[in-house]
Design a protein around this motif. Structure first.
Motif, short mmCIF file in Angstrom:
data_model
loop_
_atom_site.label_atom_id
_atom_site.label_comp_id
_atom_site.label_asym_id
_atom_site.label_seq_id
_atom_site.Cartn_x
_atom_site.Cartn_y
_atom_site.Cartn_z
N GLU A 15 7.21 8.88 10.85
CA GLU A 15 7.56 8.08 9.57
C GLU A 15 6.43 7.79 8.83
OE1 GLU A 15 10.37 6.46 6.67
OE2 GLU A 15 10.31 8.22 7.96
N LEU A 16 5.34 7.18 9.52
CA LEU A 16 4.13 6.96 8.81
C LEU A 16 3.60 8.04 8.16
CD1 LEU A 16 1.71 4.10 9.63
CD2 LEU A 16 0.77 6.76 10.14
N GLU A 17 3.52 8.96 9.00
CA GLU A 17 2.84 10.17 8.01
C GLU A 17 3.77 10.66 7.01
OE1 GLU A 17 2.78 13.10 11.65
OE2 GLU A 17 1.80 11.72 12.73
N ARG A 18 5.00 10.51 7.15
CA ARG A 18 5.88 11.00 6.03
C ARG A 18 5.66 10.30 4.81
NH1 ARG A 18 10.05 10.00 3.32
NH2 ARG A 18 10.47 8.15 4.31
N GLY A 21 2.05 10.74 3.68
CA GLY A 21 1.75 12.34 3.19
C GLY A 21 0.53 12.84 3.90
N VAL A 22 0.44 12.28 5.14
CA VAL A 22 -0.79 12.66 5.88
C VAL A 22 -0.18 13.47 7.20
CG1 VAL A 22 -2.38 11.03 5.02
CG2 VAL A 22 -0.91 10.63 7.23
N SER A 26 -4.88 13.99 10.52
CA SER A 26 -5.58 12.78 9.72
C SER A 26 -5.06 11.12 10.03
CB SER A 26 -4.65 12.96 8.20
OG SER A 26 -5.14 13.98 7.83
N ARG A 27 -3.93 11.07 10.77
CA ARG A 27 -3.64 9.55 11.22
C ARG A 27 -4.53 9.33 12.03
NH1 ARG A 27 0.58 8.41 15.41
NH2 ARG A 27 1.26 10.73 15.17
N PHE A 28 -4.96 9.99 13.51
CA PHE A 28 -5.74 9.51 14.45
C PHE A 28 -7.21 9.55 13.81
CE2 PHE A 28 -2.29 11.68 16.92
CZ PHE A 28 -1.91 10.48 17.41
N LEU A 62 2.25 -1.56 2.05
CA LEU A 62 1.03 -2.43 1.50
C LEU A 62 -0.29 -1.56 1.40
CD1 LEU A 62 1.54 -5.97 3.03
CD2 LEU A 62 1.93 -5.32 0.64
N TRP A 63 -0.61 -0.76 2.32
CA TRP A 63 -1.89 0.15 2.41
C TRP A 63 -1.65 0.93 1.41
CZ3 TRP A 63 -2.44 5.42 3.00
CH2 TRP A 63 -3.81 5.67 3.16
N ILE A 64 -0.37 1.76 1.13
CA ILE A 64 -0.13 2.74 0.11
C ILE A 64 -0.19 1.89 -1.15
CG2 ILE A 64 1.64 4.23 -0.86
CD1 ILE A 64 2.97 4.46 1.81
N LYS A 65 0.49 0.80 -1.25
CA LYS A 65 0.29 0.12 -2.80
C LYS A 65 -1.33 -0.10 -3.04
CE LYS A 65 1.73 -3.90 -5.15
NZ LYS A 65 2.78 -5.09 -5.12
N GLY A 66 -1.90 -0.60 -2.02
CA GLY A 66 -3.41 -0.98 -2.30
C GLY A 66 -4.10 0.26 -2.95
N LYS A 67 -3.77 1.68 -2.09
CA LYS A 67 -4.64 2.81 -2.51
C LYS A 67 -4.06 3.05 -4.01
CE LYS A 67 -6.85 4.18 0.85
NZ LYS A 67 -8.32 4.08 0.77
#
Length: 75
Positions: A15-18, A21-22, A26-28, A62-67
């Protein structure tokens, strides 16, 4: 992990990857301090079992919003 990190919904890696969009690799890489792609702002994994990890959905959003905000500022 602190209690604050456990507030709210937990999501799995897929779900995090979805949401971000990674891909799995990339996640690791973003989580690995030795990787040139390490991101100190990446939401930390939360161990919920011996082989099970989750992430805070709130921290992820929040990470997505910051980006998005930093991209708009560079605009």
């Amino acid at each position: 992990q602190s209690v604050g990190e456990l507030d709210g919904e937990l999501i799995d890696g897929k779900e995090l990857e979805r949401l971000k969009g990674v891909k799995r690799t990339s996640r690791f890489q973003k989580q690995n301090r030795k990787s040139p792609y390490f991101d100190a702002n990446w939401p930390p994994p939360i161990k919920v079992g011996r082989r099970s990890t989750r992430y805070s959905k709130r921290a992820t959003l929040l990470w997505i919003k910051g980006k998005i905000n930093s991209h708009q500022e560079r605009g």
